[in-house]
Design a protein around this motif. Sequence first.
Motif, PDB file in Angstrom:
ATOM      1  N   UNK A  12      23.225 -56.737  69.293  1.00  0.00           N
ATOM      2  CA  UNK A  12      21.819 -56.341  69.345  1.00  0.00           C
ATOM      3  C   UNK A  12      21.228 -56.207  67.949  1.00  0.00           C
ATOM      4  N   UNK A  13      22.002 -55.661  67.016  1.00  0.00           N
ATOM      5  CA  UNK A  13      21.518 -55.552  65.637  1.00  0.00           C
ATOM      6  C   UNK A  13      21.272 -56.928  65.022  1.00  0.00           C
ATOM      7  N   UNK A  14      22.171 -57.865  65.325  1.00  0.00           N
ATOM      8  CA  UNK A  14      21.982 -59.222  64.814  1.00  0.00           C
ATOM      9  C   UNK A  14      20.725 -59.862  65.402  1.00  0.00           C
ATOM     10  N   UNK A  15      20.511 -59.660  66.698  1.00  0.00           N
ATOM     11  CA  UNK A  15      19.310 -60.197  67.345  1.00  0.00           C
ATOM     12  C   UNK A  15      18.052 -59.585  66.745  1.00  0.00           C
ATOM     13  N   UNK A  16      18.073 -58.274  66.528  1.00  0.00           N
ATOM     14  CA  UNK A  16      16.904 -57.609  65.971  1.00  0.00           C
ATOM     15  C   UNK A  16      16.613 -58.083  64.544  1.00  0.00           C
ATOM     16  N   UNK A  17      17.671 -58.378  63.766  1.00  0.00           N
ATOM     17  CA  UNK A  17      17.456 -58.898  62.416  1.00  0.00           C
ATOM     18  C   UNK A  17      16.803 -60.276  62.467  1.00  0.00           C
ATOM     19  N   UNK A  18      17.267 -61.120  63.377  1.00  0.00           N
ATOM     20  CA  UNK A  18      16.657 -62.450  63.527  1.00  0.00           C
ATOM     21  C   UNK A  18      15.204 -62.320  63.967  1.00  0.00           C
ATOM     22  N   UNK A  19      14.943 -61.422  64.918  1.00  0.00           N
ATOM     23  CA  UNK A  19      13.575 -61.202  65.374  1.00  0.00           C
ATOM     24  C   UNK A  19      12.700 -60.717  64.223  1.00  0.00           C
ATOM     25  N   UNK A 277      -5.473 -60.022  62.168  1.00  0.00           N
ATOM     26  CA  UNK A 277      -4.411 -60.261  61.179  1.00  0.00           C
ATOM     27  C   UNK A 277      -3.854 -58.944  60.652  1.00  0.00           C
ATOM     28  N   UNK A 278      -3.683 -57.994  61.545  1.00  0.00           N
ATOM     29  CA  UNK A 278      -3.131 -56.687  61.166  1.00  0.00           C
ATOM     30  C   UNK A 278      -1.609 -56.808  61.168  1.00  0.00           C
ATOM     31  N   UNK A 279      -1.056 -57.279  60.047  1.00  0.00           N
ATOM     32  CA  UNK A 279       0.362 -57.591  59.967  1.00  0.00           C
ATOM     33  C   UNK A 279       1.279 -56.432  60.367  1.00  0.00           C
ATOM     34  N   UNK A 280       1.074 -55.220  59.860  1.00  0.00           N
ATOM     35  CA  UNK A 280       2.004 -54.136  60.222  1.00  0.00           C
ATOM     36  C   UNK A 280       2.056 -53.864  61.724  1.00  0.00           C
ATOM     37  N   UNK A 281       0.909 -53.927  62.407  1.00  0.00           N
ATOM     38  CA  UNK A 281       0.896 -53.681  63.848  1.00  0.00           C
ATOM     39  C   UNK A 281       1.601 -54.811  64.593  1.00  0.00           C
ATOM     40  N   UNK A 282       1.338 -56.048  64.211  1.00  0.00           N
ATOM     41  CA  UNK A 282       1.987 -57.188  64.868  1.00  0.00           C
ATOM     42  C   UNK A 282       3.506 -57.084  64.717  1.00  0.00           C
ATOM     43  N   UNK A 283       3.945 -56.859  63.489  1.00  0.00           N
ATOM     44  CA  UNK A 283       5.387 -56.787  63.227  1.00  0.00           C
ATOM     45  C   UNK A 283       6.026 -55.610  63.962  1.00  0.00           C
ATOM     46  N   UNK A 285       4.919 -53.870  66.611  1.00  0.00           N
ATOM     47  CA  UNK A 285       4.846 -53.965  68.068  1.00  0.00           C
ATOM     48  C   UNK A 285       5.848 -54.984  68.601  1.00  0.00           C
ATOM     49  N   UNK A 286       5.919 -56.147  67.972  1.00  0.00           N
ATOM     50  CA  UNK A 286       6.860 -57.166  68.446  1.00  0.00           C
ATOM     51  C   UNK A 286       8.306 -56.726  68.250  1.00  0.00           C
ATOM     52  N   UNK A 287       8.562 -56.010  67.173  1.00  0.00           N
ATOM     53  CA  UNK A 287       9.910 -55.506  66.947  1.00  0.00           C
ATOM     54  C   UNK A 287      10.270 -54.461  68.012  1.00  0.00           C
ATOM     55  N   UNK A 288       9.321 -53.603  68.355  1.00  0.00           N
ATOM     56  CA  UNK A 288       9.574 -52.602  69.396  1.00  0.00           C
ATOM     57  C   UNK A 288       9.779 -53.258  70.760  1.00  0.00           C
ATOM     58  N   UNK A 289       8.979 -54.269  71.072  1.00  0.00           N
ATOM     59  CA  UNK A 289       9.132 -54.976  72.345  1.00  0.00           C
ATOM     60  C   UNK A 289      10.488 -55.668  72.409  1.00  0.00           C
ATOM     61  N   UNK A 290      10.904 -56.279  71.297  1.00  0.00           N
ATOM     62  CA  UNK A 290      12.216 -56.926  71.271  1.00  0.00           C
ATOM     63  C   UNK A 290      13.338 -55.915  71.460  1.00  0.00           C
ATOM     64  N   UNK A 291      13.199 -54.723  70.863  1.00  0.00           N
ATOM     65  CA  UNK A 291      14.218 -53.683  71.034  1.00  0.00           C
ATOM     66  C   UNK A 291      14.316 -53.244  72.487  1.00  0.00           C
ATOM     67  N   UNK A 292      13.160 -53.066  73.138  1.00  0.00           N
ATOM     68  CA  UNK A 292      13.172 -52.699  74.559  1.00  0.00           C
ATOM     69  C   UNK A 292      13.813 -53.813  75.387  1.00  0.00           C
ATOM     70  N   UNK A 293      13.523 -55.043  75.021  1.00  0.00           N
ATOM     71  CA  UNK A 293      14.065 -56.186  75.760  1.00  0.00           C
ATOM     72  C   UNK A 293      15.597 -56.214  75.698  1.00  0.00           C
ATOM     73  N   UNK A 294      16.162 -56.045  74.516  1.00  0.00           N
ATOM     74  CA  UNK A 294      17.624 -56.103  74.402  1.00  0.00           C
ATOM     75  C   UNK A 294      18.270 -54.885  75.061  1.00  0.00           C
ATOM     76  N   UNK A 295      17.597 -53.729  75.029  1.00  0.00           N
ATOM     77  CA  UNK A 295      18.130 -52.551  75.703  1.00  0.00           C
ATOM     78  C   UNK A 295      18.133 -52.736  77.217  1.00  0.00           C
ATOM     79  N   UNK A 296      17.095 -53.363  77.747  1.00  0.00           N
ATOM     80  CA  UNK A 296      17.061 -53.636  79.187  1.00  0.00           C
ATOM     81  C   UNK A 296      18.162 -54.603  79.569  1.00  0.00           C
ATOM     82  N   UNK A 297      18.425 -55.591  78.729  1.00  0.00           N
ATOM     83  CA  UNK A 297      19.523 -56.522  79.010  1.00  0.00           C
ATOM     84  C   UNK A 297      20.868 -55.801  79.008  1.00  0.00           C
TER      85      UNK A 297
END
Length: 313
Positions: A12-19, A277-283, A285-297
């Motif tokens: 999961x850590x490796x996936x999150x780093x790639x994300x 183009x609010x970079x911090x929010x995009x990054x 939010x997508x990182x949080x969504x990816x974390x939830x996704x891998x936790x659900x898996x």
Amino acid sequence: MFRYLMSRFAGMLAVMLIVAVLVFLLTRLAPGDPAALMLGDQATAEDVARLRAQYGLDQPLPLQFVYWLGEVLQGNLGQSIFLQQPVTAALAERAEPTFFLTLFSVAIASLIGIPCGVVSAVWRGRALDQAFTGVAMLGASIPSFWFGLILIQFFSVKLGWFPVAGYGDPDVPLAERLWHLVLPACVLGILNSALIIRFTRASMLDVLGEDYVRTARAMGHAERVVVLRHALRNALIPIITVIGLTAALLIGGAVVTETVFGLPGVGNLVVSAVLRRDYPVIQGALLAIAAVYVLINLLIDLLYRVADPRVRF
């Protein structure tokens, strides 16, 4: 089990780093300058350069990434350029409607999809099977925005049973806010039940032909016991998989439904951030969504053992 969990967490850590790398690069490659968008057309080049320096946008990309990743590892997702608040606070404000919308939608989809899929498999080829199969195909074909507008027109405008849009003020009771989610949850639940119906039907059909099911019938067990205890329990693994993936996709994929019903969810937050183009929010939010996704898996894999004790990690 411990070794399995450790290996999964490492993966999961490796996936999150790639994300994190992909999200950072894709946001920077998108056209548009957030500083110029924020200041407007009347801003001078000096004003834009000053704002870029304030948010570190004038630094080389590798340096920006290292600084951002270091802040993320400390639990800081950054400061929103347009909202002027921490990204974690912005996500926390939008998390409640998205969480409950996903929870209610998955519950409705499961309550519709599993019984219909079981009945469709047991009565294979008959009128009831054809009806449920047709409903599943129809549900997979209906656009969510159209279905949402139809429900709003009938249940909100004509009957007045539910609010037309919004989520209510933060000061109102939770039950009143959740009342705003009934229609959008029905939209997502009914439409996503189509996939669960098909998976449940296919999985049940595979199991109903097994020897142990025929043996259970030969031993004189009631058909209800044979279907629910022997067949459905052994058909749960594909069903759990599709329900878990549905929940994961709804976390960040209910943008259209949130827009139709005016819900201040995470999906709307991401869309607004992309347009600005609010970079911090995009990054963040997508990182949080990816974390939830891998936790659900991970949770799906753990539920396999609950559904079938024969599963070994």
